[in-house]
Motif scaffolding. Structure first.
Motif, PDB file in Angstrom:
ATOM      1  N   LYS A 161      48.172  42.223  32.589  1.00 35.65           N
ATOM      2  CA  LYS A 161      48.811  43.401  31.951  1.00 35.65           C
ATOM      3  C   LYS A 161      49.767  42.701  30.912  1.00 35.65           C
ATOM      4  O   LYS A 161      50.351  41.941  31.084  1.00 35.65           O
ATOM      5  N   PHE A 196      42.726  34.778  45.065  1.00 36.89           N
ATOM      6  CA  PHE A 196      42.466  34.602  43.523  1.00 36.89           C
ATOM      7  C   PHE A 196      43.115  35.576  42.741  1.00 36.89           C
ATOM      8  O   PHE A 196      42.970  36.947  42.570  1.00 36.89           O
ATOM      9  N   ARG A 227      36.924  30.107  38.650  1.00 39.70           N
ATOM     10  CA  ARG A 227      38.130  30.809  38.915  1.00 39.70           C
ATOM     11  C   ARG A 227      39.200  30.051  39.321  1.00 39.70           C
ATOM     12  O   ARG A 227      39.070  28.768  39.653  1.00 39.70           O
ATOM     13  N   ASP A 276      43.430  36.939  39.590  1.00 38.03           N
ATOM     14  CA  ASP A 276      42.788  37.021  38.482  1.00 38.03           C
ATOM     15  C   ASP A 276      42.268  38.501  37.984  1.00 38.03           C
ATOM     16  O   ASP A 276      41.346  38.542  37.321  1.00 38.03           O
ATOM     17  N   LYS A 277      43.033  39.501  38.638  1.00 41.85           N
ATOM     18  CA  LYS A 277      42.790  40.594  38.090  1.00 41.85           C
ATOM     19  C   LYS A 277      43.223  40.611  36.546  1.00 41.85           C
ATOM     20  O   LYS A 277      44.029  39.874  36.437  1.00 41.85           O
ATOM     21  N   PRO A 278      42.499  41.510  35.684  1.00 43.96           N
ATOM     22  CA  PRO A 278      42.848  41.575  34.489  1.00 43.96           C
ATOM     23  C   PRO A 278      44.500  41.786  34.090  1.00 43.96           C
ATOM     24  O   PRO A 278      45.001  42.324  34.749  1.00 43.96           O
ATOM     25  N   GLN A 328      49.786  44.571  41.057  1.00 47.09           N
ATOM     26  CA  GLN A 328      49.048  43.637  39.742  1.00 47.09           C
ATOM     27  C   GLN A 328      49.506  42.083  39.882  1.00 47.09           C
ATOM     28  O   GLN A 328      50.359  41.791  40.530  1.00 47.09           O
TER      29      GLN A 328
END
Lengths: 510, 510
Positions: free
Chosen positions: A106, A100, A203, A102-104, A328
């Motif tokens: 940048k 996934f 997601r 889908d970390k916030p 990231q």
């Protein structure tokens, strides 16, 4: 000798191969010999295409679909997630084969050295507000087909709420909504505002394994490879084969393969060619368009005219090392305001960097690899330009990617390898998937092609359509194509009495 | 002497006063003497109540509604935003009298000293996923009225997706959705999952000026104060006054004020009492319930039984100084998992801190003041307990608020002042606004009371209903109450022929 089969399937992508698989596994009597799949290209998979040879750092890349979208309602995801199928974990293990990403995200821009502070700029709040504004704007116009571009919508919002937006909020409001370009593969100055904002069902899981697993699996459990005729583009479809000489078994329809003197006769035909090919006028594009005899009903032709085909492409850069934030998931690099490319239909030269926003996927993080790899999504009209001029990709993206460098004052190293997709230059594909330009209607084409609405499309004909562009659920996605193939196979089984389809088609079911 | 008027309005809140204002300004012939407003309490405003006397640091607080919600479609906001009305800027200047307190919320919990890192915990992504899961869960149940609590829904999600959630994601997933408790004023173990997740139409503007401005303005441009009878709770409503002695002008209905021997006769009656009062059985609550003669139709009674009244309260702490992050808008302090209060209907003693989540509004930042003030929102059943035991509020919130301290290792100073709302102990209010417990139906009551659906409610009767609980748009909000008052006034004008209402009721219009 002419081919004579019960079912002919045009297209060996996810929809076509899933249709074949469903026919074979759900029917008591159909066998491999009753089905033929014809494929225009020299390979199976369609817009699923895992490149396992181009990388210089040992990775592989899905040049077509890369994610399981909308996982909460994605049948393919749910199948492998449930883990109920025998050996499924070897085929695709959600935990080790998926990620996934889908970390916030940048966010960066041309005029700031460091990452943009989402907190201080209030960017997310304003973006949500524009999305609500969009929804309300069109609720007032439900009974009309009035439309504006996404760009115009953003301008309207900023104009209307100018008094309460800070200068900084205005500045970013002007460009953040261009994020949707990388969902649709279309620049915001042509994208339909009415249909740009998407409602997600959960997601998105990045497919680390490569989507060729799905095609290979379908070929393993479904139609055998020798029943898939490669390099066999269709030039003509006879909707009524009753009067054709050579139709010895009185099959209902017939298909002509380009360059072949013999026809394929069949009772059932499943047409899974991309919407871009269906839309071609065979008189204008005699080498690629499909001639229908008789022509398709006017309502279908109109529906095909009221929709576009997006051009989401990818540019992949490989480097000797990872010079950006390793952990990231994604970097979004904003376009500048008021760029010269707005409104330009076709790029004749490389645009200035920051003319179009860039979404960079950190492939290194996905694969937890020390080898540097960024996957950049591209949108029309940039996609067409870069796919035709791949050697210029770094000139465009280099200065933008410099922003995400961990040491922003030193320029990033040049890539050791650049891979670009070729979807727009591929005459059998011509882009990515269905997309709405301003004024388009996404439901009409599905209503005409899905076979689910009485009296629309070819109605009771045994010619059926499948593919991502024919599914109300999962439109544009792998699971949409998949479900559409299943849908048409089940229709055929029911219609022909060749298989008992007792269970209602439900969305969790393979 | 009996009062004899064209229109009687029960309730001097936003709905009632807006109805009176509309009647007076849109009619050619109605005058102050044709209208009477009766109000149970000793003040006007209803659930709009600005406390200008309790603060020890010179601030004021809205103990009732505090925000303009859904600004993109909020008629009251849009009126003052457009700035088209004469002198509007003096009445409410959006820029100086309002503040969008929507910078990203900072999240804290009992077991971490510092703020929780939204990025690392992926909290927002998971929360969004649960919301989508909720939507899909009930899409499958559209034709049923099956419901579960919000808590049960979260448990289902975690159970179903246990394999792909990290331990940390699971941990926070278990408590973040309790955020909705502070929208509805109801603890998640009773809140309806079906109706808990809200779709917003834009941002929320905090009203810095105090909502009494709106009531004062309505009294200035609408009904005069001497036509508002305070301390006049209604005990009985005669739906048909034709046979009542004393009804000399043959008015259609009549209202009895508690303790008064004379009736108020009127042709039109607008009932704006809170839903909590409408729901009272006058036999069980003889001092506060309204007796209907004849009784309300069974369908209305059923609708009133299938809905609850939330209890959003506030506890306001004032301090000598600001000992938290000055520039932050809101702090959300998570509850612990598996707290003993779950499932408990009424609290008989103060629960342990972290039993219920807390949302703290940084009033100091809103007013750009150096004086320390935090406004905490409370939910049922905690609201009832704290409103009855205000001296225990700091014992509950003190340890939780310690988390937001800029110096987390030193305990925060005790407040110099504590102000709590009294909505649940006020027998004429009994809570905050309409709310859905598990199994409730929010549309039935509106269908019955809004007068907008043929054949429902009292149908063609001249007895009308208004208030936040009667409006499909802006339900539970000031602008919902406002629009409902306008709606009923316009209905009366049209029905009576006393005013030409030519323009369609549109949502931007005052």
């Amino acid at each position: 000798m002419p081919i004579d089969v019960e079912v002919c399937i045009i297209g060996a992508g996810a929809a076509g191969l899933k249709a074949a698989h469903t026919l074979l596994t759900k029917s008591d009597s159909l066998t491999q010999n009753d089905i033929i799949v014809v494929e225009a290209q020299d390979r199976v998979g369609g817009r699923l295409y895992t490149d396992r040879t181009s990388s210089k750092i040992g990775l592989h890349y899905d040049l077509g679909a890369s994610w399981f979208h909308d996982c909460l309602s994605n049948v393919v995801f749910q199948h492998f997630y449930s883990g109920e199928g025998e050996g499924d974990k070897e085929i695709f293990d959600i935990l080790s084969d998926g990620y996934f990403d889908d970390k916030p995200v940048k966010v960066f821009s041309s005029d700031e050295i460091a990452e943009i502070d989402m907190h201080k700029t209030n960017m997310e709040t304003i973006t949500n507000d524009i999305e609500s504004f969009c929804e309300l704007y069109f609720i007032d116009k439900l009974s009309t087909d009035e439309d504006i571009t996404l760009k115009q919508l953003v301008e309207l919002y900023i104009q209307k709420y100018s008094k309460i937006l800070t200068e900084q909020e205005k500045k970013y409001a002007k460009v953040t909504m261009r994020y949707y370009e990388l969902w649709h593969g279309v620049s915001w100055d042509r994208l339909s505002a009415r249909y740009a904002v998407l409602d997600h069902n959960g997601r998105d899981l990045f497919n680390k394994k490569g989507y060729d697993f799905l095609i290979n699996w379908l070929l393993q459990i479904g139609i055998s490879r020798d029943r898939v005729l490669l390099n066999s583009p269709v030039s003509k479809i006879y909707r009524d084969a009753s009067k054709l000489v050579g139709n010895r078994r009185h099959r209902k329809c017939a298909v002509e393969i380009r360059g072949s003197s013999e026809l394929i006769y069949c009772d059932y035909l499943v047409v899974t060619v991309p919407q871009s090919i269906l839309s071609l006028d065979h008189k204008v594009e005699p080498n690629y368009g499909i001639e229908w005899v008789p022509v398709l009903p006017a309502s279908m032709q109109t529906a095909l005219k009221n929709i576009h085909f997006g051009a989401l492409g990818k540019v992949i850069f490989e480097f000797d090392s990872v010079w950006w934030n390793k952990n990231q998931d994604r970097f979004f690099i904003l376009a500048d305001e008021n760029v010269a490319t707005d409104g330009i239909e076709t790029l004749t030269s490389l645009p200035k960097p920051f003319s179009f926003p860039a979404l960079a996927i950190n492939s290194s993080n996905i694969h937890k690899s020390d080898k540097g790899s960024l996957i950049i999504l591209t949108q029309t009209p940039l996609t067409e330009y870069l796919e035709s001029n791949p050697d210029q990709a770094w000139s465009y993206y280099g200065p933008m990617l410099a922003r995400i460098s961990s040491t922003p004052y030193s320029p990033p190293p040049a890539p050791i390898n650049t891979i670009t997709t070729k979807w727009t230059t591929n005459p059998y594909i011509r882009g990515s998937y269905v997309a709405c330009y301003k004024g388009d209607d996404p439901t009409e084409i599905i209503s005409q092609l899905s076979g689910e609405i009485d009296g629309m499309g070819l109605s009771s004909s045994t010619i059926r359509f499948a593919g991502e562009h024919t599914s109300f659920e999962g439109e544009g996605c792998v699971h949409g194509a998949w479900m559409s193939g299943m849908r048409e196979a089940e229709w055929i089984l029911k219609h022909s009495g060749r298989g008992e389809v007792t269970k209602k088609l439900d969305k969790w079911r393979l």
